[in-house]
Design a protein around this motif. Structure first.
Motif, PDB file in Angstrom:
ATOM      1  N   PRO A 145      83.667  18.958 106.992  1.00  9.60           N
ATOM      2  CA  PRO A 145      83.375  17.731 107.743  1.00  9.60           C
ATOM      3  C   PRO A 145      82.075  17.057 107.320  1.00  9.60           C
ATOM      4  O   PRO A 145      81.058  17.721 107.072  1.00  9.60           O
ATOM      5  N   VAL A 146      82.117  15.730 107.246  1.00  8.92           N
ATOM      6  CA  VAL A 146      80.940  14.939 106.868  1.00  8.92           C
ATOM      7  C   VAL A 146      79.986  14.882 108.060  1.00  8.92           C
ATOM      8  O   VAL A 146      80.391  14.565 109.179  1.00  8.92           O
ATOM      9  N   SER A 147      78.713  15.170 107.806  1.00 11.11           N
ATOM     10  CA  SER A 147      77.720  15.186 108.890  1.00 11.11           C
ATOM     11  C   SER A 147      76.583  14.187 108.683  1.00 11.11           C
ATOM     12  O   SER A 147      75.828  13.915 109.601  1.00 11.11           O
TER      13      SER A 147
ATOM     14  N   LEU B 190      75.880   6.286  97.019  1.00 12.63           N
ATOM     15  CA  LEU B 190      76.165   6.932  98.305  1.00 12.63           C
ATOM     16  C   LEU B 190      75.893   8.421  98.231  1.00 12.63           C
ATOM     17  O   LEU B 190      76.344   9.096  97.303  1.00 12.63           O
ATOM     18  N   CYS B 191      75.146   8.935  99.215  1.00 10.07           N
ATOM     19  CA  CYS B 191      74.964  10.375  99.371  1.00 10.07           C
ATOM     20  C   CYS B 191      75.722  10.827 100.614  1.00 10.07           C
ATOM     21  O   CYS B 191      75.549  10.232 101.685  1.00 10.07           O
ATOM     22  N   VAL B 192      76.509  11.876 100.461  1.00  4.30           N
ATOM     23  CA  VAL B 192      77.322  12.406 101.560  1.00  4.30           C
ATOM     24  C   VAL B 192      76.908  13.848 101.821  1.00  4.30           C
ATOM     25  O   VAL B 192      76.986  14.697 100.923  1.00  4.30           O
ATOM     26  N   GLY B 193      76.453  14.136 103.040  1.00  2.00           N
ATOM     27  CA  GLY B 193      76.111  15.503 103.427  1.00  2.00           C
ATOM     28  C   GLY B 193      77.193  16.067 104.323  1.00  2.00           C
ATOM     29  O   GLY B 193      77.822  15.332 105.089  1.00  2.00           O
ATOM     30  N   SER B 194      77.425  17.362 104.236  1.00  3.78           N
ATOM     31  CA  SER B 194      78.496  17.948 105.041  1.00  3.78           C
ATOM     32  C   SER B 194      78.046  19.210 105.764  1.00  3.78           C
ATOM     33  O   SER B 194      76.951  19.733 105.545  1.00  3.78           O
ATOM     34  N   GLU B 195      78.930  19.676 106.654  1.00  2.00           N
ATOM     35  CA  GLU B 195      78.592  20.806 107.520  1.00  2.00           C
ATOM     36  C   GLU B 195      78.392  22.111 106.749  1.00  2.00           C
ATOM     37  O   GLU B 195      77.747  23.029 107.240  1.00  2.00           O
TER      38      GLU B 195
ATOM     39  N   GLY C 295      76.593  22.493 104.176  1.00  3.52           N
ATOM     40  CA  GLY C 295      75.291  22.512 103.506  1.00  3.52           C
ATOM     41  C   GLY C 295      75.301  21.922 102.111  1.00  3.52           C
ATOM     42  O   GLY C 295      74.395  22.189 101.321  1.00  3.52           O
ATOM     43  N   SER C 296      76.300  21.108 101.788  1.00  6.71           N
ATOM     44  CA  SER C 296      76.349  20.491 100.459  1.00  6.71           C
ATOM     45  C   SER C 296      76.102  18.985 100.558  1.00  6.71           C
ATOM     46  O   SER C 296      76.308  18.370 101.598  1.00  6.71           O
ATOM     47  N   VAL C 297      75.628  18.411  99.441  1.00  2.99           N
ATOM     48  CA  VAL C 297      75.409  16.965  99.331  1.00  2.99           C
ATOM     49  C   VAL C 297      76.103  16.497  98.058  1.00  2.99           C
ATOM     50  O   VAL C 297      75.987  17.132  97.007  1.00  2.99           O
ATOM     51  N   ARG C 298      76.833  15.372  98.148  1.00  3.49           N
ATOM     52  CA  ARG C 298      77.506  14.799  96.987  1.00  3.49           C
ATOM     53  C   ARG C 298      77.047  13.362  96.773  1.00  3.49           C
ATOM     54  O   ARG C 298      76.866  12.628  97.724  1.00  3.49           O
ATOM     55  N   TRP C 299      76.890  12.972  95.497  1.00  3.03           N
ATOM     56  CA  TRP C 299      76.472  11.631  95.122  1.00  3.03           C
ATOM     57  C   TRP C 299      77.653  10.861  94.534  1.00  3.03           C
ATOM     58  O   TRP C 299      78.439  11.412  93.761  1.00  3.03           O
ATOM     59  N   TYR C 300      77.754   9.568  94.873  1.00  2.29           N
ATOM     60  CA  TYR C 300      78.786   8.687  94.327  1.00  2.29           C
ATOM     61  C   TYR C 300      78.154   7.349  93.983  1.00  2.29           C
ATOM     62  O   TYR C 300      77.246   6.889  94.675  1.00  2.29           O
ATOM     63  N   ASN C 301      78.651   6.706  92.924  1.00  2.58           N
ATOM     64  CA  ASN C 301      78.254   5.333  92.611  1.00  2.58           C
ATOM     65  C   ASN C 301      79.397   4.421  93.024  1.00  2.58           C
ATOM     66  O   ASN C 301      80.362   4.246  92.289  1.00  2.58           O
ATOM     67  N   LEU C 302      79.308   3.861  94.232  1.00  2.01           N
ATOM     68  CA  LEU C 302      80.403   3.016  94.730  1.00  2.01           C
ATOM     69  C   LEU C 302      80.560   1.767  93.854  1.00  2.01           C
ATOM     70  O   LEU C 302      79.583   1.282  93.309  1.00  2.01           O
ATOM     71  N   PRO C 303      81.799   1.263  93.652  1.00  2.00           N
ATOM     72  CA  PRO C 303      83.007   1.646  94.379  1.00  2.00           C
ATOM     73  C   PRO C 303      83.740   2.873  93.832  1.00  2.00           C
ATOM     74  O   PRO C 303      84.772   3.241  94.363  1.00  2.00           O
ATOM     75  N   SER C 304      83.204   3.513  92.791  1.00  2.00           N
ATOM     76  CA  SER C 304      83.876   4.707  92.263  1.00  2.00           C
ATOM     77  C   SER C 304      83.833   5.839  93.289  1.00  2.00           C
ATOM     78  O   SER C 304      82.834   6.023  93.996  1.00  2.00           O
TER      79      SER C 304
ATOM     80  N   GLU D 112      74.043  23.056 108.055  1.00  2.00           N
ATOM     81  CA  GLU D 112      74.635  21.709 108.057  1.00  2.00           C
ATOM     82  C   GLU D 112      73.612  20.641 107.690  1.00  2.00           C
ATOM     83  O   GLU D 112      72.455  20.716 108.100  1.00  2.00           O
ATOM     84  N   ILE D 113      74.046  19.651 106.907  1.00  2.00           N
ATOM     85  CA  ILE D 113      73.161  18.539 106.541  1.00  2.00           C
ATOM     86  C   ILE D 113      73.154  17.543 107.701  1.00  2.00           C
ATOM     87  O   ILE D 113      74.174  16.924 108.004  1.00  2.00           O
ATOM     88  N   ALA D 114      72.014  17.383 108.345  1.00  2.00           N
ATOM     89  CA  ALA D 114      71.923  16.513 109.528  1.00  2.00           C
ATOM     90  C   ALA D 114      71.528  15.095 109.177  1.00  2.00           C
ATOM     91  O   ALA D 114      71.871  14.155 109.893  1.00  2.00           O
ATOM     92  N   SER D 115      70.796  14.905 108.067  1.00  2.00           N
ATOM     93  CA  SER D 115      70.297  13.573 107.722  1.00  2.00           C
ATOM     94  C   SER D 115      69.896  13.543 106.252  1.00  2.00           C
ATOM     95  O   SER D 115      69.531  14.574 105.668  1.00  2.00           O
ATOM     96  N   ILE D 116      69.991  12.350 105.661  1.00  2.00           N
ATOM     97  CA  ILE D 116      69.589  12.128 104.264  1.00  2.00           C
ATOM     98  C   ILE D 116      68.754  10.857 104.224  1.00  2.00           C
ATOM     99  O   ILE D 116      69.157   9.830 104.766  1.00  2.00           O
TER     100      ILE D 116
END
Length: 343
Positions: free
Chosen positions: A14-16, A26-31, A33-42, A55-59
């Motif tokens: 789940p995204v947190s 875009l940086c996406v943190g999840s429950e 403990g991982s973080v993923r990077w994306y270059n939108l719109p990709s 869990e990642i609470a904030s970025i």
């Protein structure tokens, strides 16, 4: 405005937390403990950081004076972890962090929101104990405010053009405005529940998010489906009012309430000076244009509204001038990110 998402990203947990950086990175943190990077719109992952612990609470993005990314700061458990933006590894771990600062004061005192000052010199943080504090990013010295929220403090933002002032929101239904140099409260707004209508009893007005736009307008969303918009601290080009010694954004007589949803409004964010986006727990995203009328009274006009499909519950939202991004989980408990065009 298209009601269909521009893109959907699926991830295992789940995204947190979500954060949009320069050029809609875009940086996406999840429950997990991982973080993923994306270059939108990709929707292709360009790099990831794994095993950061809890869990990642904030970025929060740390930017240079030229608005280029220097690093991201991530709240994970009791720690604020710094990952450099120029990290070349495709999959990084906590060992690749350039800094890690323990901010929680005991095992249960986990971090919630992180926020970086406009000048890039300070990191503000909030925690489950109700604490609000700042970290000097050059020395990593920690300063905690002398007063705190009575219970969980989930939100914090610096006031633009006022690097020693910030505003926080807590589950004690209070907004607190601090002088970070003195560690003292400059002003506060205690939120009371509206009278029950038709016998419906909603959640208490816990503050779930706080956002401040570049002009000093503040908005705070609550667990009882409302958003408070405060204009007392707004900088106005035609205003004859002299700049006040301190920000006056929490003046109740200078604000108004929006009834946004029947349940919790998990996030509210200004994308630019005139647009406010809100998102409910069940994924209803709504745009409001906030401006002053001919009589100088602050008002909000509802724009488009869309329901994020496939999301069972929303945990986070981020917005830029061109996009609104929401994240949470689907009916199977898997992480989902949905990206919408903001125009």
């Amino acid at each position: 405005m298209s009601t269909a998402p521009e893109a959907t990203i699926s991830i295992p947990s789940p995204v947190s937390a979500l954060s949009l950086g320069p050029n809609d990175t875009l940086c996406v943190g999840s429950e997990d403990g991982s973080v993923r990077w994306y270059n939108l719109p990709s929707t292709k992952v360009i790099k990831a950081a794994k095993l950061l612990g809890a869990e990642i609470a904030s970025i929060a993005w740390q930017l240079s004076k030229k608005n280029e990314p220097v690093a991201i700061w991530v709240a994970s458990g009791r720690q604020a972890i710094c990952m450099p933006a120029d990290l070349q590894k495709i999959i990084a771990t906590v060992d690749d962090a350039s800094a890690s600062v323990e901010l929680g004061q005991d095992e249960d005192d986990v971090l919630n929101e992180l926020s970086i000052s406009e000048n890039g010199k300070q990191l503000a943080f909030t925690s489950d104990s109700g604490c609000v504090g700042i970290v000097d990013l050059s020395s990593h010295a920690i300063t905690r405010m002398k007063s705190r929220h009575n219970t969980v403090c989930g939100s914090v933002k610096f006031i633009p053009d006022r690097p020693s002032e910030l505003v926080s929101g807590g589950y004690d239904s209070a907004l607190l405005h601090f002088d970070t140099a003195q560690g003292t409260i400059l002003s506060r707004l205690d939120i009371s529940a509206p009278p029950p209508s038709e016998g419906i009893s909603l959640s208490p007005p816990f503050v779930l998010s706080v956002t401040v736009n570049p002009a000093g307008l503040v908005a705070a969303s609550t667990a009882d489906g409302r958003v408070w918009v405060g204009g007392g601290g707004e900088k106005r080009p035609i205003s004859k009012k002299k700049r006040s010694r301190k920000w006056e954004g929490l003046r109740e007589d200078e604000g108004f309430w929006l009834q946004v949803a029947d349940g919790p409004v998990v996030s509210s964010t200004f994308s630019d000076s005139g647009r406010l986006f809100t998102c409910s727990l069940l994924g209803v995203i709504t745009e409001y244009k906030v401006k002053r009328g001919e009589d100088e009274t602050l008002q909000a006009t509802k724009g488009w509204s869309v329901v994020a499909p496939t999301l069972e519950k929303v945990n986070a939202m981020a917005a830029s001038q061109s996009r609104v991004v929401v994240g949470g989980f689907d009916k199977d408990g898997k992480g989902i990110v949905q990206i919408f065009q903001a125009t």
